[in-house]
Motif scaffolding. Structure first.
Motif, PDB file in Angstrom:
ATOM      1  N   ASN A 254      -4.618   6.474   0.115  1.00 45.45           N
ATOM      2  CA  ASN A 254      -3.478   5.597  -0.364  1.00 45.45           C
ATOM      3  C   ASN A 254      -3.920   4.664  -1.645  1.00 45.45           C
ATOM      4  OD1 ASN A 254      -1.952   6.919   1.355  1.00 45.45           O
ATOM      5  ND2 ASN A 254      -2.235   5.139   3.054  1.00 45.45           N
ATOM      6  N   TYR A 255      -3.041   3.814  -2.085  1.00 48.12           N
ATOM      7  CA  TYR A 255      -3.478   2.938  -3.243  1.00 48.12           C
ATOM      8  C   TYR A 255      -2.731   1.665  -3.051  1.00 48.12           C
ATOM      9  CZ  TYR A 255      -4.949   7.055  -5.700  1.00 48.12           C
ATOM     10  OH  TYR A 255      -5.565   8.351  -5.942  1.00 48.12           O
ATOM     11  N   ILE A 256      -3.369   0.655  -3.477  1.00 48.90           N
ATOM     12  CA  ILE A 256      -2.766  -0.690  -3.192  1.00 48.90           C
ATOM     13  C   ILE A 256      -2.205  -0.833  -4.512  1.00 48.90           C
ATOM     14  CG2 ILE A 256      -3.344  -3.256  -2.916  1.00 48.90           C
ATOM     15  CD1 ILE A 256      -5.691  -2.537  -1.680  1.00 48.90           C
TER      16      ILE A 256
ATOM     17  N   TYR B  30      -4.309  -7.660   0.708  1.00 49.40           N
ATOM     18  CA  TYR B  30      -4.456  -6.507   0.090  1.00 49.40           C
ATOM     19  C   TYR B  30      -5.294  -6.687  -1.556  1.00 49.40           C
ATOM     20  CZ  TYR B  30      -0.850  -4.309   2.954  1.00 49.40           C
ATOM     21  OH  TYR B  30      -0.319  -3.884   4.172  1.00 49.40           O
TER      22      TYR B  30
ATOM     23  N   ASP C 239     -10.426  -0.526   5.794  1.00 51.21           N
ATOM     24  CA  ASP C 239      -9.302  -0.941   6.288  1.00 51.21           C
ATOM     25  C   ASP C 239      -9.786  -1.841   7.659  1.00 51.21           C
ATOM     26  OD1 ASP C 239      -6.635   0.240   5.768  1.00 51.21           O
ATOM     27  OD2 ASP C 239      -7.606   1.984   6.160  1.00 51.21           O
TER      28      ASP C 239
ATOM     29  N   VAL D 290       0.776  -1.190   0.208  1.00 54.52           N
ATOM     30  CA  VAL D 290      -0.040  -0.039   0.116  1.00 54.52           C
ATOM     31  C   VAL D 290       0.890   1.323   0.178  1.00 54.52           C
ATOM     32  CG1 VAL D 290      -1.824   1.294   1.124  1.00 54.52           C
ATOM     33  CG2 VAL D 290      -1.670  -1.236   1.259  1.00 54.52           C
TER      34      VAL D 290
ATOM     35  N   ASN E 101      -5.784   4.043   5.628  1.00 52.23           N
ATOM     36  CA  ASN E 101      -5.084   3.945   4.212  1.00 52.23           C
ATOM     37  C   ASN E 101      -5.862   5.139   3.571  1.00 52.23           C
ATOM     38  OD1 ASN E 101      -2.817   2.671   4.286  1.00 52.23           O
ATOM     39  ND2 ASN E 101      -4.122   1.025   5.191  1.00 52.23           N
TER      40      ASN E 101
ATOM     41  N   ALA F  68      -7.244   2.810  -1.923  1.00 48.96           N
ATOM     42  CA  ALA F  68      -7.731   2.171  -0.844  1.00 48.96           C
ATOM     43  C   ALA F  68      -9.214   2.428  -0.236  1.00 48.96           C
ATOM     44  CB  ALA F  68      -6.663   2.426   0.526  1.00 48.96           C
TER      45      ALA F  68
ATOM     46  N   ILE G  76      -8.342  -3.540   2.579  1.00 49.65           N
ATOM     47  CA  ILE G  76      -6.900  -3.886   3.326  1.00 49.65           C
ATOM     48  C   ILE G  76      -7.309  -4.487   4.522  1.00 49.65           C
ATOM     49  CG2 ILE G  76      -5.099  -2.606   4.286  1.00 49.65           C
ATOM     50  CD1 ILE G  76      -5.411  -0.457   1.985  1.00 49.65           C
TER      51      ILE G  76
END
Ligand SMILES: Cc1cc2nc3c(=O)[nH]c(=O)nc-3n(C[C@H](O)[C@H](O)[C@H](O)COP(=O)(O)OP(=O)(O)OC[C@H]3O[C@@H](n4cnc5c(N)ncnc54)[C@H](O)[C@@H]3O)c2cc1C
Ligand code: SF4
Length: 539
Positions: free
Chosen positions: A103-105, A242, A79, A52, A100, A76, A223
């Motif tokens: 954010n990005y996976i 993920y 969580d 991530v 997250n 994301a 996530i």
């Protein structure tokens, strides 16, 4: 070959440094020659991460990263943080560091491939398949560059047909971006006494698989992190799942290398983790497509060594900038490298060779990276006292002290933490079922690892006798269990006598765990011939 800057390692750190140097040169209308050497057969082949990504540093490097097509395809979305018991799971509040949003996976391998393309478009010379095997020094003791490994040396040390000597790459500044436990970085620590004022670096081993799962269980952007089972409370470890694009799930397990029971096998812990009743359903009817392993830094702020020395500097995980409570080191690796590049670029305006760019650590102290790592510094060492103390202290540190406690906890080297085998319980691991859990050989097969067999063994025993006299006698040869690729085997005569350590070096996935955890530090990992090692597709 002469360059202004040579960079060792085409990970997020090395490539970000190269790109930043070229950006600055373009803005200033100056020509600078930058070269990046990479031991993998291609950029990304040796990259293994969760991952991530916090896109902060990427956005500083390329504010238009989206328009340029950076492979950050899965935002994301949710969580989940679970505590596992042997049969159930309790949902815990997600700690703030593990939120997250924004954010990005990603596949870090693919991000590095993309960064490599951007670097090449800007005129950076990227040389995959060239491991830097030796640091070169000037007469005044400053780093002069690196030499790449010779090709075509036989197991007996003699040149074979097709022998090609390594190439010397000279530079005014050399940046070491080898990632966690760099083989040249290690020699620089000694040569320049860089760790003198720091705590010992500590590590974890991360094991990871990529699966194609059924669409019914796939939740793109999800996530999940777990703690608890199968780790005993005195052993630091946990998992990640993920959910990437295309019905893919990256599943991984991290075990702190400060564990004390030599019978523990991080590989087998990972395999049995997947069989937990709350985890197993994700993988039923699914297909495992990739496997790999890599060590990661866990020492944090107090383990950061001196970062500059005459002629060079350390960037990214080679220096240990991973934020442990976040389990994130990509954004910090990139930020440290960009800051180093900015300091180097200014230093190159002066005519001297091999000066020490002390401005780099000074600049780094002014960035968000320094503050972020400082605040996180006490959380991982709090777990040295076990899971429950760690959780309790983390809550206090995060919510009440906000990382500003007037104290700093310290670390001990991981290799000193093993107890004698006779003092520890044996662990009975279940046999792999070949459906959810697998043996090492079939896993290594999925890592597409390949080494030229007729070459000197790149896992060098400083004293071969120690493998039996100490490792087997006292610790039941723990390298048989902590190596995630089955490289180390104790073989015996038919009647069980005459034990000897067999090293299946061709299976090595370059995780560096043996170099870290060997109790007598008898194993020295050196770079094999160029292109050897795993060939990870999108890890
Ligand atoms: C299991 C696991 C999960 C993780 N999850 C996350 C996550 O979710 N988010 C996150 O932000 N971070 C995560 N991290 C951490 C992150 O991957 C690292 O912080 C980051 O990759 C560090 O970047 P780097 O460029 O410093 O080193 P690396 O990514 O390790 O790259 C180093 C490069 O240098 C090359 N190299 C090394 N030595 C030589 C040599 N002598 N000659 C030539 N080439 C050499 C290597 O082959 C490699 O390509 C995770 C790490 C692991 C292991
Ligand atoms: S031999 Fe060492 S570096 Fe290679 S896979 Fe095993 S533990 Fe990792």
């Amino acid at each position: 070959m002469e360059f202004d800057v040579v960079i060792v390692g085409a990970g997020p750190a090395g490539l970000s440094a190269a790109i930043r140097l070229k950006q600055l040169a373009g803005q200033a209308g100056r020509e600078i020659e930058v070269c990046v050497v990479e031991k993998g057969s291609e950029v990304g082949a040796h990259i293994l991460s969760g991952a991530v990504i916090e896109p902060r540093a990427l956005a500083e490097l390329f504010p238009d990263w989206q328009a340029r097509g950076a492979p950050l395809n899965t935002a994301a979305r949710a969580d989940r943080f679970l505590f596992l018991t042997a049969t159930g799971a309790v949902k815990l509040p997600t700690p703030p560091q593990m939120h997250n949003e924004g954010n990005y996976i990603i596949s870090l391998g693919n991000l590095c491939r993309w960064l490599g393309e951007q670097a090449e478009k800007m005129g950076v010379n990227v040389f995959p398949g060239f491991p830097a095997a030796e640091v070169l020094y000037r007469d005044d003791g400053s780093v002069k560059g690196v030499a790449t490994r010779d090709m075509g040396i036989g197991r007996n040390g003699e040149p074979k047909a097709g022998f090609e000597p390594g190439v010397e790459l000279h530079a005014r500044q050399t940046l070491f971006a080898e990632g966690c436990r760099g083989s040249l970085t290690k020699t620089l620590f000694e040569r320049f006494d860089l760790c003198r004022d720091a705590d010992p670096q500590t590590f974890g081993i991360g094991l990871k698989e990529l699966w194609e799962v059924s669409p019914q269980v796939h939740e793109e952007g999800l996530i999940v992190h777990t703690i608890g089972w199968p780790m005993p409370a005195d052993t630091y470890g946990g998992s990640f799942l993920y959910h990437l694009e295309g019905n893919q799930v990256a599943v991984g397990f991290v075990v702190g290398l400060d564990y004390s029971n030599p019978h523990l096998s991080p590989y087998e812990e990972f395999q049995r983790f997947k069989t937990h009743p709350r985890i197993r359903p994700t993988f039923e009817g699914a297909r495992r497509v990739a496997y790999g392993s890599r060590a990661l830094n866990e020492g944090g702020f107090q383990s950061i060594p001196k970062l500059s020395f005459p002629g060079g500097m350390l960037v990214g995980c080679a220096a240990g900038f991973l934020n442990v409570p976040k389990i994130k080191g990509i954004h910090t690796a990139m930020k440290s490298a960009m800051t180093a590049a900015e300091a180097v670029f200014d230093a190159l305006a002066a005519p001297e060779q091999g000066q020490e760019v002390t401005d780099y650590p000074e600049r780094l102290k002014q960035t968000w990276l320094w503050d972020e790592l400082y605040r996180a510094r006490n959380i991982r060492p709090a777990f040295h006292k076990g899971l429950w103390t760690g959780i309790a202290y983390s809550g206090l540190d995060t919510y009440l002290l906000r990382g500003k406690a007037p104290w700093t906890f310290h670390h001990k080297p991981d290799h000193t933490q093993l107890k004698k085998a006779s003092d520890c319980p044996r662990i009975d691991y279940p046999r792999p079922d070949g459906v959810i859990s697998f043996d090492r050989n079939s896993s290594v097969y999925l890592s597409a690892t390949n080494h030229e067999e007729d070459q000197p063994i790149h896992l060098v025993l400083r004293d071969p006798a120690v493998a039996i006299k100490v490792n087997l006698a006292d610790y039941d040869a723990p390298e048989q269990r902590y190596c995630p690729a089955g490289v180390y085997e104790i073989v015996r005569a038919e009647d069980g006598s005459d034990p000897r350590l067999q090293i299946n070096a061709q299976n090595c996935v370059h995780c560096k765990t043996c170099d870290i955890k060997d109790p007598t530090q008898n194993i020295n990992w050196v770079t094999p011939e160029g292109g050897g090692g795993p060939n990870y597709p999108n890890m």
